[in-house]
Design an enzyme around this catalytic site. Structure first.
Site, PDB file in Angstrom:
ATOM      1  N   ALA A  69      -5.565   5.247  -5.586  1.00 22.67           N
ATOM      2  CA  ALA A  69      -4.546   5.207  -6.803  1.00 22.67           C
ATOM      3  C   ALA A  69      -3.782   4.055  -6.649  1.00 22.67           C
ATOM      4  O   ALA A  69      -3.354   3.616  -5.643  1.00 22.67           O
ATOM      5  CB  ALA A  69      -3.852   6.371  -7.076  1.00 22.67           C
ATOM      6  N   GLY A 113      -7.899   7.638  -3.576  1.00 24.18           N
ATOM      7  CA  GLY A 113      -8.668   7.890  -4.959  1.00 24.18           C
ATOM      8  C   GLY A 113     -10.046   6.981  -4.896  1.00 24.18           C
ATOM      9  O   GLY A 113     -11.048   7.643  -5.763  1.00 24.18           O
ATOM     10  N   GLU A 116     -12.427   9.759  -3.477  1.00 22.47           N
ATOM     11  CA  GLU A 116     -12.350  10.690  -4.181  1.00 22.47           C
ATOM     12  C   GLU A 116     -13.140  10.174  -5.444  1.00 22.47           C
ATOM     13  O   GLU A 116     -14.041  11.013  -6.039  1.00 22.47           O
ATOM     14  CB  GLU A 116     -11.001  11.124  -4.975  1.00 22.47           C
ATOM     15  CG  GLU A 116     -10.079  11.794  -3.635  1.00 22.47           C
ATOM     16  CD  GLU A 116      -8.758  11.916  -4.174  1.00 22.47           C
ATOM     17  OE1 GLU A 116      -8.199  10.937  -4.608  1.00 22.47           O
ATOM     18  OE2 GLU A 116      -8.224  13.207  -3.886  1.00 22.47           O
ATOM     19  N   GLU A 136      -3.222   9.690   2.035  1.00 24.20           N
ATOM     20  CA  GLU A 136      -2.061   9.932   1.032  1.00 24.20           C
ATOM     21  C   GLU A 136      -0.915  10.625   2.027  1.00 24.20           C
ATOM     22  O   GLU A 136       0.254  10.314   1.476  1.00 24.20           O
ATOM     23  CB  GLU A 136      -2.567  10.915   0.002  1.00 24.20           C
ATOM     24  CG  GLU A 136      -3.359  10.438  -1.301  1.00 24.20           C
ATOM     25  CD  GLU A 136      -5.024  10.386  -0.732  1.00 24.20           C
ATOM     26  OE1 GLU A 136      -5.401  10.685   0.297  1.00 24.20           O
ATOM     27  OE2 GLU A 136      -5.598  10.437  -1.892  1.00 24.20           O
TER      28      GLU A 136
HETATM   29  N1  CO8 Z   1      -2.321   0.338  -5.141  1.00 24.79           N
HETATM   30  C1  CO8 Z   1      -1.834  -0.863  -5.409  1.00 24.79           C
HETATM   31  N2  CO8 Z   1      -1.977  -2.043  -4.742  1.00 24.79           N
HETATM   32  C2  CO8 Z   1      -2.751  -2.155  -3.855  1.00 24.79           C
HETATM   33  C3  CO8 Z   1      -3.286  -0.854  -3.166  1.00 24.79           C
HETATM   34  C4  CO8 Z   1      -3.186   0.371  -3.885  1.00 24.79           C
HETATM   35  N3  CO8 Z   1      -3.800   1.508  -3.413  1.00 24.79           N
HETATM   36  N4  CO8 Z   1      -3.984  -0.987  -2.023  1.00 24.79           N
HETATM   37  C5  CO8 Z   1      -3.781  -2.448  -1.868  1.00 24.79           C
HETATM   38  N5  CO8 Z   1      -3.167  -2.755  -2.921  1.00 24.79           N
HETATM   39  C6  CO8 Z   1      -2.567  -4.482  -2.865  1.00 24.79           C
HETATM   40  C7  CO8 Z   1      -1.403  -4.750  -1.865  1.00 24.79           C
HETATM   41  O1  CO8 Z   1      -0.336  -4.277  -2.427  1.00 24.79           O
HETATM   42  C8  CO8 Z   1      -1.538  -6.172  -1.771  1.00 24.79           C
HETATM   43  O2  CO8 Z   1      -0.876  -6.724  -3.045  1.00 24.79           O
HETATM   44  P1  CO8 Z   1      -0.214  -8.215  -3.032  1.00 24.79           P
HETATM   45  O3  CO8 Z   1      -0.885  -9.246  -2.678  1.00 24.79           O
HETATM   46  O4  CO8 Z   1       0.482  -8.375  -4.210  1.00 24.79           O
HETATM   47  O5  CO8 Z   1       0.849  -8.056  -1.759  1.00 24.79           O
HETATM   48  C9  CO8 Z   1      -3.188  -6.373  -2.278  1.00 24.79           C
HETATM   49  O6  CO8 Z   1      -3.832  -5.146  -2.946  1.00 24.79           O
HETATM   50  C10 CO8 Z   1      -3.921  -6.738  -0.920  1.00 24.79           C
HETATM   51  O7  CO8 Z   1      -3.682  -5.832   0.033  1.00 24.79           O
HETATM   52  P2  CO8 Z   1      -3.652  -5.810   1.750  1.00 24.79           P
HETATM   53  O8  CO8 Z   1      -3.037  -7.178   1.934  1.00 24.79           O
HETATM   54  O9  CO8 Z   1      -3.073  -4.644   2.210  1.00 24.79           O
HETATM   55  O10 CO8 Z   1      -5.304  -5.847   1.713  1.00 24.79           O
HETATM   56  P3  CO8 Z   1      -6.201  -5.496   2.947  1.00 24.79           P
HETATM   57  O11 CO8 Z   1      -7.605  -5.693   2.704  1.00 24.79           O
HETATM   58  O12 CO8 Z   1      -5.364  -6.244   4.090  1.00 24.79           O
HETATM   59  O13 CO8 Z   1      -5.896  -3.922   3.197  1.00 24.79           O
HETATM   60  C11 CO8 Z   1      -5.926  -1.474   2.383  1.00 24.79           C
HETATM   61  C12 CO8 Z   1      -6.391  -3.121   2.403  1.00 24.79           C
HETATM   62  C13 CO8 Z   1      -6.256  -1.292   3.885  1.00 24.79           C
HETATM   63  C14 CO8 Z   1      -6.587  -0.642   1.378  1.00 24.79           C
HETATM   64  C15 CO8 Z   1      -4.343  -1.498   2.462  1.00 24.79           C
HETATM   65  O14 CO8 Z   1      -4.055  -2.491   1.167  1.00 24.79           O
HETATM   66  C16 CO8 Z   1      -3.901  -0.037   2.092  1.00 24.79           C
HETATM   67  O15 CO8 Z   1      -3.695   0.525   3.005  1.00 24.79           O
HETATM   68  N6  CO8 Z   1      -3.763   0.222   0.899  1.00 24.79           N
HETATM   69  C17 CO8 Z   1      -3.309   1.597   0.574  1.00 24.79           C
HETATM   70  C18 CO8 Z   1      -4.344   2.342   0.761  1.00 24.79           C
HETATM   71  C19 CO8 Z   1      -3.802   3.847   0.304  1.00 24.79           C
HETATM   72  O16 CO8 Z   1      -2.818   4.427   0.840  1.00 24.79           O
HETATM   73  N7  CO8 Z   1      -4.499   4.453  -0.744  1.00 24.79           N
HETATM   74  C20 CO8 Z   1      -4.152   5.935  -1.325  1.00 24.79           C
HETATM   75  C21 CO8 Z   1      -3.435   5.528  -2.334  1.00 24.79           C
HETATM   76  S1  CO8 Z   1      -2.793   7.202  -2.827  1.00 24.79           S
HETATM   77  C22 CO8 Z   1      -4.065   7.939  -3.478  1.00 24.79           C
HETATM   78  O17 CO8 Z   1      -5.141   7.293  -3.859  1.00 24.79           O
HETATM   79  C23 CO8 Z   1      -3.861   9.400  -4.404  1.00 24.79           C
HETATM   80  C24 CO8 Z   1      -5.198   9.809  -4.867  1.00 24.79           C
HETATM   81  C25 CO8 Z   1      -4.736  10.403  -6.067  1.00 24.79           C
HETATM   82  C26 CO8 Z   1      -6.049  10.255  -6.959  1.00 24.79           C
HETATM   83  C27 CO8 Z   1      -6.442   8.719  -7.297  1.00 24.79           C
HETATM   84  C28 CO8 Z   1      -7.633   8.838  -8.371  1.00 24.79           C
HETATM   85  C29 CO8 Z   1      -7.375   7.590  -9.402  1.00 24.79           C
END
Ligand code: CO8
Length: 262
Positions: A69, A113, A116, A136
């Site tokens: 998400a 997500g 999911e 999450e």
């Molecule tokens: N949301 C928004 N922006 C994101 C997300 C995200 N989930 N993941 C990455 N980005 C953005 C970063 O903020 C960054 O933006 P910027 O360049 O502006 O700083 C850009 O993408 C690149 O990110 P990274 O530099 O971190 O990229 P990496 O390739 O090094 O790492 C990762 C990628 C490992 C995925 C890392 O970004 C990360 O851990 N992201 C968060 C993952 C996470 O916690 N996901 C769970 C989210 S909660 C969720 O999904 C709830 C489920 C609810 C259902 C959803 C269904 C729609």
């Protein structure tokens, strides 16, 4: 298949009668913003309604499937907003309504997500270096689009609980062993294999495939007794199909069946 407008966050193409929907929001690692979800649902419905398309592949491209998400959008949410708008119900309900087989082709990470979304699809194919996780807990929330419900059905309680309570990641090899993923391939081959699978499925009788998919998905909703009844009734119904007569006649005549008369 209609190619989506240039500002769309998904890209749609068709190969061998298979609609390929590519999430296309690389700057945010394909995070599921409200617009990306809308674009995905619109393209899924277009593919589902297009008679030239018999199966659908959802992919995120070569490097990552989806980072979950959109955390920027989620950050603004309050309980009241999430509850009154039934946040994320549209994604689950939208995908559930697709009658054609939907295959997830996962390269790189499918987190939150993203994991999911892959689990909402009917079959997951993954690259050898793909990773699955529900991180999450690290954000102070829980999986909200089926993670706590579908993961347990896919890999069992112990493994699902471990992943969800720690945010740890499951490798593609372990995901395949555990039954989350149908098959793994070298990273560069996943999309092609997913399209081939879609094309192979697409060559069977379309109504039979849709009925089989509906029966399998029904198994997750009902008791065994009810599911067996549902299956038997739809099995009976297939005898009303021209394709069923053709399939059995072709077997008896030792020739290839010609599907499509329905
Ligand atoms: N949301 C928004 N922006 C994101 C997300 C995200 N989930 N993941 C990455 N980005 C953005 C970063 O903020 C960054 O933006 P910027 O360049 O502006 O700083 C850009 O993408 C690149 O990110 P990274 O530099 O971190 O990229 P990496 O390739 O090094 O790492 C990762 C990628 C490992 C995925 C890392 O970004 C990360 O851990 N992201 C968060 C993952 C996470 O916690 N996901 C769970 C989210 S909660 C969720 O999904 C709830 C489920 C609810 C259902 C959803 C269904 C729609």
């Amino acid at each position: 298949v209609t190619i989506m407008s240039s500002d769309s966050l998904v890209f749609v193409s068709a190969v061998d009668g298979v609609g390929v929907i590519t999430l296309n929001r690389p700057a945010a690692r394909n995070a599921l913003s409200a617009q990306l979800i809308d674009d995905l649902l619109v393209s899924l419905r277009k593919c589902d309604g297009d008679p030239a398309v018999s199966a659908i592949v959802v992919t995120g491209g070569d490097k990552f499937f989806c980072a979950g998400a959109d955390i920027q959008e989620m950050k603004q949410l309050t309980f009241v907003k999430a509850y009154t708008n039934n946040f994320l119900a549209n994604l689950d309900n939208g995908i559930k309504a697709i009658a054609k087989p939907v295959i997830a082709a996962v390269n790189g990470y499918a987190f939150g997500g993203g994991c999911e979304l892959a689990m909402m699809c009917d079959i997951i194919y993954a690259g050898q270096t793909a990773r699955f996780g529900q991180p999450e807990v690290k954000l102070g929330t829980i999986p909200g689009a089926g993670g706590t419900q579908r993961l347990i059905r896919a890999i069992g309680k112990a493994k699902a609980m471990e992943l969800i309570l720690t945010g740890d990641v499951l490798s593609a090899v372990d995901a395949e062993k555990a039954g989350l993923v149908a098959k793994i391939f070298p990273d560069g081959e996943v999309l092609k294999q997913a399209i081939d699978l879609g094309a192979r499925i697409g060559r069977f009788s379309q109504p039979v495939i849709a009925i089989a998919k509906e029966c399998v998905n029904h198994a997750e909703q009902v008791t065994l007794e009810e599911g067996l009844h549902f299956e038997r009734r739809l099995y009976h119904a297939t005898f009303g199909l021209e394709d069923c007569k053709e399939g059995m006649t072709a077997f008896a005549e030792k020739r290839q069946a010609q599907w499509g008369n329905c």
